[in-house]
Design a protein around this motif. Structure first.
Motif, PDB file in Angstrom:
ATOM      1  N   ALA A 159       0.954  -1.305  -0.058  1.00  0.00           N
ATOM      2  CA  ALA A 159      -0.248  -0.122  -0.113  1.00  0.00           C
ATOM      3  C   ALA A 159       0.831   1.255  -0.018  1.00  0.00           C
ATOM      4  CB  ALA A 159      -0.789   0.124   1.085  1.00  0.00           C
ATOM      5  N   LEU A 160       1.930   1.335   0.759  1.00  0.00           N
ATOM      6  CA  LEU A 160       2.933   2.393   0.730  1.00  0.00           C
ATOM      7  C   LEU A 160       3.584   2.592  -0.640  1.00  0.00           C
ATOM      8  CD1 LEU A 160       4.204   4.652   2.549  1.00  0.00           C
ATOM      9  CD2 LEU A 160       5.856   2.911   3.199  1.00  0.00           C
ATOM     10  N   ASP A 161       3.929   1.555  -1.425  1.00  0.00           N
ATOM     11  CA  ASP A 161       4.600   1.659  -2.534  1.00  0.00           C
ATOM     12  C   ASP A 161       3.683   2.141  -3.750  1.00  0.00           C
ATOM     13  OD1 ASP A 161       7.123   0.549  -1.568  1.00  0.00           O
ATOM     14  OD2 ASP A 161       6.662  -1.509  -2.065  1.00  0.00           O
ATOM     15  N   GLU A 162       2.345   1.824  -3.223  1.00  0.00           N
ATOM     16  CA  GLU A 162       1.437   2.301  -4.340  1.00  0.00           C
ATOM     17  C   GLU A 162       0.671   3.599  -4.036  1.00  0.00           C
ATOM     18  OE1 GLU A 162      -1.535  -0.806  -4.307  1.00  0.00           O
ATOM     19  OE2 GLU A 162       0.052  -2.238  -5.330  1.00  0.00           O
ATOM     20  N   ALA A 163       1.250   4.238  -2.959  1.00  0.00           N
ATOM     21  CA  ALA A 163       0.703   5.445  -2.403  1.00  0.00           C
ATOM     22  C   ALA A 163       0.910   6.621  -3.382  1.00  0.00           C
ATOM     23  CB  ALA A 163       0.991   5.817  -1.092  1.00  0.00           C
ATOM     24  N   ARG A 164      -0.081   7.380  -3.815  1.00  0.00           N
ATOM     25  CA  ARG A 164       0.427   8.409  -5.115  1.00  0.00           C
ATOM     26  C   ARG A 164       0.247   9.746  -4.469  1.00  0.00           C
ATOM     27  NH1 ARG A 164       2.525   4.604  -6.687  1.00  0.00           N
ATOM     28  NH2 ARG A 164       2.100   3.417  -8.463  1.00  0.00           N
ATOM     29  N   THR A 165      -0.443  10.082  -3.365  1.00  0.00           N
ATOM     30  CA  THR A 165      -0.473  11.387  -2.750  1.00  0.00           C
ATOM     31  C   THR A 165       0.015  11.067  -1.096  1.00  0.00           C
ATOM     32  OG1 THR A 165      -2.593  10.771  -1.789  1.00  0.00           O
ATOM     33  CG2 THR A 165      -2.484  11.494  -4.221  1.00  0.00           C
ATOM     34  N   PRO A 166       0.561  12.557  -0.972  1.00  0.00           N
ATOM     35  CA  PRO A 166       0.818  12.509   0.342  1.00  0.00           C
ATOM     36  C   PRO A 166      -0.002  11.964   1.354  1.00  0.00           C
ATOM     37  CG  PRO A 166       1.385  14.585  -0.910  1.00  0.00           C
ATOM     38  CD  PRO A 166       0.705  13.770  -1.791  1.00  0.00           C
ATOM     39  N   GLU A 167      -1.257  12.318   1.162  1.00  0.00           N
ATOM     40  CA  GLU A 167      -2.192  12.016   2.141  1.00  0.00           C
ATOM     41  C   GLU A 167      -2.390  10.376   2.374  1.00  0.00           C
ATOM     42  OE1 GLU A 167      -2.904  15.872   0.799  1.00  0.00           O
ATOM     43  OE2 GLU A 167      -2.753  14.108  -0.495  1.00  0.00           O
ATOM     44  N   GLU A 168      -2.206   9.767   1.289  1.00  0.00           N
ATOM     45  CA  GLU A 168      -2.150   8.191   1.254  1.00  0.00           C
ATOM     46  C   GLU A 168      -1.217   7.991   2.141  1.00  0.00           C
ATOM     47  OE1 GLU A 168      -4.298   7.151  -2.899  1.00  0.00           O
ATOM     48  OE2 GLU A 168      -2.272   7.216  -2.749  1.00  0.00           O
ATOM     49  N   ALA A 169       0.111   8.207   1.999  1.00  0.00           N
ATOM     50  CA  ALA A 169       1.317   7.907   2.716  1.00  0.00           C
ATOM     51  C   ALA A 169       1.288   8.346   4.089  1.00  0.00           C
ATOM     52  CB  ALA A 169       2.433   8.489   1.958  1.00  0.00           C
ATOM     53  N   ASN A 170       0.762   9.431   4.353  1.00  0.00           N
ATOM     54  CA  ASN A 170       0.394  10.098   5.452  1.00  0.00           C
ATOM     55  C   ASN A 170      -0.548   9.070   6.455  1.00  0.00           C
ATOM     56  OD1 ASN A 170       1.062  12.123   7.651  1.00  0.00           O
ATOM     57  ND2 ASN A 170      -1.059  12.495   7.462  1.00  0.00           N
ATOM     58  N   LYS A 171      -1.585   8.522   5.665  1.00  0.00           N
ATOM     59  CA  LYS A 171      -2.545   7.940   6.473  1.00  0.00           C
ATOM     60  C   LYS A 171      -1.903   6.411   6.936  1.00  0.00           C
ATOM     61  CE  LYS A 171      -6.534   6.292   7.525  1.00  0.00           C
ATOM     62  NZ  LYS A 171      -6.252   4.633   7.855  1.00  0.00           N
ATOM     63  N   ILE A 172      -0.959   5.915   5.987  1.00  0.00           N
ATOM     64  CA  ILE A 172      -0.225   4.651   6.513  1.00  0.00           C
ATOM     65  C   ILE A 172       0.545   5.047   7.630  1.00  0.00           C
ATOM     66  CG2 ILE A 172       1.388   2.950   5.704  1.00  0.00           C
ATOM     67  CD1 ILE A 172       0.146   3.397   3.006  1.00  0.00           C
ATOM     68  N   GLY A 173       1.152   6.204   7.539  1.00  0.00           N
ATOM     69  CA  GLY A 173       2.065   6.405   8.637  1.00  0.00           C
ATOM     70  C   GLY A 173       1.501   6.657   9.857  1.00  0.00           C
ATOM     71  N   GLN A 174       0.144   7.275   9.996  1.00  0.00           N
ATOM     72  CA  GLN A 174      -0.270   7.709  11.020  1.00  0.00           C
ATOM     73  C   GLN A 174      -1.080   6.273  11.979  1.00  0.00           C
ATOM     74  OE1 GLN A 174      -1.041  10.567  12.775  1.00  0.00           O
ATOM     75  NE2 GLN A 174       0.195  11.361  11.197  1.00  0.00           N
ATOM     76  N   ASP A 175      -1.323   5.331  10.861  1.00  0.00           N
ATOM     77  CA  ASP A 175      -1.720   4.002  11.407  1.00  0.00           C
ATOM     78  C   ASP A 175      -0.515   3.215  12.197  1.00  0.00           C
ATOM     79  OD1 ASP A 175      -4.229   4.500  10.601  1.00  0.00           O
ATOM     80  OD2 ASP A 175      -3.881   3.337   8.729  1.00  0.00           O
ATOM     81  N   THR A 176       0.444   3.610  11.213  1.00  0.00           N
ATOM     82  CA  THR A 176       1.764   2.971  11.889  1.00  0.00           C
ATOM     83  C   THR A 176       2.325   3.410  13.129  1.00  0.00           C
ATOM     84  OG1 THR A 176       2.602   2.457   9.624  1.00  0.00           O
ATOM     85  CG2 THR A 176       4.334   2.333  11.381  1.00  0.00           C
ATOM     86  N   LYS A 177       2.249   4.780  13.506  1.00  0.00           N
ATOM     87  CA  LYS A 177       2.360   5.241  14.741  1.00  0.00           C
ATOM     88  C   LYS A 177       1.375   4.788  15.881  1.00  0.00           C
ATOM     89  CE  LYS A 177       4.623   9.656  12.833  1.00  0.00           C
ATOM     90  NZ  LYS A 177       5.897   9.290  13.370  1.00  0.00           N
ATOM     91  N   GLY A 178       0.439   4.613  15.321  1.00  0.00           N
ATOM     92  CA  GLY A 178      -0.763   4.268  16.436  1.00  0.00           C
ATOM     93  C   GLY A 178      -0.418   2.677  17.095  1.00  0.00           C
TER      94      GLY A 178
END
Length: 280
Positions: free
Chosen positions: A215-234
């Protein structure tokens, strides 16, 4: 006057009654002693039961607090020697360990062998340590130990300042982040996590990690990558709580397994940062 016959009857009567009296009294005394012993035994049993209960509660409370005291849980955490040291320069007795400076001549002291990073940085031995206090201590020590401050001192003291400064750097960087801190705490207990292996990790967890990476490799916008980042931090925050609880209970194997998971999620967190940098 009593006759001889009367005296014999009285004497005979006393002789008959006396053994009975003794027997009766012996039985009474025996019953009294048995009752007293039984009561005492019951009392002692209740008292011992109460004391055992109190000791158990106290022990459980002590165990909950023990891990979060300044001391380390094993000898590997403590200094290898309990002998008080003297200053290498003026031979004055050092007031504490580890000692960075002599209070008498102000000379920098050599690093103390075996001192844990927690003791060096004056931190409580806990997985959830106060990072603000850690940073404050780090800045204070580096300000005092920086090699530039000793350019006019002897070569020996310059070497000590460089060694102490490097040691403080290593201790700070190890304790700053939860992952490296937890791995270090396991190391102090004689345990380690092998590099580059997925031993002990179930296939379901590995499959989940693959999906996150894809999902991170396929992220095309900062918002998509940031969503994965927030989930990971949680997830990292949840793991921090679980690891802390496991270490508090002394469940080192459970803490090790959780730290393995944290290691994978920390790697994803770094990848998220790299991905976000691509959008800048």
């Amino acid at each position: 006057m009593l006759s001889v016959k009367s005296l014999r009857i009285v004497s005979s009567s006393r002789a008959v009654l006396h053994p009975c009296w003794l027997t009766t009294n012996r039985l009474s005394v025996s019953k009294a002693v048995t009752c007293s012993a039984h009561c005492m035994s019951a009392s002692l049993h209740k008292k011992c039961t109460w004391l055992s209960s109190m000791n158990f509660r106290a022990l459980r409370k002590e165990r909950q607090l023990l891990f979060y005291t300044h001391r380390a849980p094993s000898l590997r955490n403590c200094c290898t020697s309990q002998v008080k040291l003297n200053c290498w320069n003026c031979k004055h007795l050092l007031d504490k360990t580890p000692a960075f400076f002599c209070v008498s001549c102000k000379a920098v002291q050599p690093p103390e062998e075996g001192a844990s990073y927690f003791k060096i940085m004056d931190c409580d031995y806990t997985f959830t340590l106060d990072t603000q206090k850690l940073q404050k201590t780090y800045l204070q020590l580096q300000r005092c130990l920086h090699p530039d401050n000793f350019s006019q001192k002897s070569v020996k003291e310059q070497g000590y300042s460089e060694s102490q400064s490097a040691l403080v750097n290593k201790a700070y960087n190890t304790l700053l982040k939860p992952l490296s801190r937890g791995l270090y705490m396991l190391e102090l207990e004689g345990m380690s996590i092998e590099e580059g292996t997925a031993s002990g990790v179930d296939s379901h967890f590995l499959m989940k990690l693959m999906e996150i990476n894809e999902a991170l490799d396929e992220a095309r916008t900062p918002e998509e990558a940031n969503k994965i980042g927030q989930d990971t931090k949680g997830k990292l925050a949840d793991l921090t709580v679980q690891i802390d609880a496991a270490l508090l209970k002394g469940e080192l194997q459970a803490a090790k397994a959780l730290l393995v998971q944290m290691k994978y999620y920390a790697n994803i967190d770094e990848k998220v940062k790299e991905k976000l940098s691509e959008f800048m």
